[in-house]
Motif scaffolding. Structure first.
Motif, short mmCIF file in Angstrom:
data_model
loop_
_atom_site.label_atom_id
_atom_site.label_comp_id
_atom_site.label_asym_id
_atom_site.label_seq_id
_atom_site.Cartn_x
_atom_site.Cartn_y
_atom_site.Cartn_z
N ILE A 116 -43.41 133.62 -69.85
CA ILE A 116 -43.33 133.29 -71.26
C ILE A 116 -44.36 132.24 -71.64
N SER A 117 -44.63 131.28 -70.76
CA SER A 117 -45.61 130.27 -71.07
C SER A 117 -47.02 130.84 -71.08
N VAL A 118 -47.26 131.95 -70.42
CA VAL A 118 -48.58 132.59 -70.40
C VAL A 118 -48.81 133.39 -71.67
N ALA A 119 -47.77 134.06 -72.14
CA ALA A 119 -47.89 134.92 -73.31
C ALA A 119 -46.67 134.77 -74.22
N PRO A 120 -46.51 133.60 -74.83
CA PRO A 120 -45.30 133.39 -75.62
C PRO A 120 -45.19 134.34 -76.81
N GLY A 121 -46.30 134.71 -77.41
CA GLY A 121 -46.26 135.63 -78.54
C GLY A 121 -45.82 137.02 -78.12
N LEU A 122 -46.32 137.48 -76.98
CA LEU A 122 -45.92 138.80 -76.48
C LEU A 122 -44.44 138.81 -76.11
N ALA A 123 -43.98 137.75 -75.47
CA ALA A 123 -42.57 137.68 -75.08
C ALA A 123 -41.68 137.64 -76.31
N ALA A 124 -42.06 136.87 -77.32
CA ALA A 124 -41.27 136.80 -78.55
C ALA A 124 -41.24 138.15 -79.25
N THR A 125 -42.36 138.84 -79.26
CA THR A 125 -42.42 140.16 -79.89
C THR A 125 -41.53 141.15 -79.15
N ALA A 126 -41.54 141.08 -77.82
CA ALA A 126 -40.68 141.97 -77.03
C ALA A 126 -39.21 141.73 -77.35
N LEU A 127 -38.83 140.47 -77.49
CA LEU A 127 -37.44 140.15 -77.84
C LEU A 127 -37.09 140.69 -79.23
N LYS A 128 -38.00 140.53 -80.18
CA LYS A 128 -37.74 141.03 -81.54
C LYS A 128 -37.61 142.55 -81.54
N LEU A 129 -38.47 143.23 -80.80
CA LEU A 129 -38.38 144.69 -80.73
C LEU A 129 -37.07 145.13 -80.10
N ALA A 130 -36.67 144.45 -79.04
CA ALA A 130 -35.41 144.80 -78.36
C ALA A 130 -34.22 144.58 -79.28
N ARG A 131 -34.24 143.48 -80.01
CA ARG A 131 -33.13 143.21 -80.95
C ARG A 131 -33.10 144.25 -82.06
N ALA A 132 -34.27 144.61 -82.57
CA ALA A 132 -34.33 145.62 -83.63
C ALA A 132 -33.81 146.96 -83.11
N LEU A 133 -34.16 147.30 -81.90
CA LEU A 133 -33.69 148.55 -81.30
C LEU A 133 -32.17 148.53 -81.12
N ASP A 134 -31.65 147.38 -80.73
CA ASP A 134 -30.19 147.24 -80.55
C ASP A 134 -29.43 147.35 -81.88
N ARG A 135 -30.06 146.95 -82.97
CA ARG A 135 -29.39 146.97 -84.28
C ARG A 135 -29.29 148.38 -84.86
N ILE A 136 -30.08 149.32 -84.40
CA ILE A 136 -30.02 150.68 -84.92
C ILE A 136 -28.83 151.38 -84.28
N ALA A 137 -27.96 151.90 -85.10
CA ALA A 137 -26.76 152.58 -84.60
C ALA A 137 -27.16 153.86 -83.87
N ASP A 138 -26.39 154.21 -82.85
CA ASP A 138 -26.65 155.44 -82.11
C ASP A 138 -26.63 156.63 -83.06
N GLY A 139 -27.62 157.47 -82.95
CA GLY A 139 -27.70 158.66 -83.79
C GLY A 139 -28.43 158.42 -85.10
#
Length: 77
Positions: A2-25
């Protein structure tokens, strides 16, 4: 990592959270797009991670041999 690429890590977390918020189907195209982007980003992050050096079985045998030799030297002077 994370200290090497904090922006990439933060973006990955945001993408994962967004994916989790979409209901199945719901929004399969959006799910596929987010999953694809997240996967690509995780591959990039994995490439930035420090490589952990691991010994192989030869290294293990070498350590065991050295331990036996040290024990023999201790016993026999």
């Amino acid at each position: 990592m994370i200290s090497v690429a904090p922006g990439l890590a933060a973006t990955a977390l945001k993408l994962a959270r967004a994916l989790d918020r979409i209901a199945d189907g719901d929004s399969p195209t959006a799910q596929a797009h987010l999953a694809d982007k997240l996967h690509a980003l995780l591959i990039r992050l994995r490439g930035l991670a420090p490589v952990k050096e691991q010994g192989d079985s030869v290294d293990e045998f070498t350590r065991e041999r050295e331990a036996r030799r040290a024990e023999v030297r201790r016993i026999h002077g």
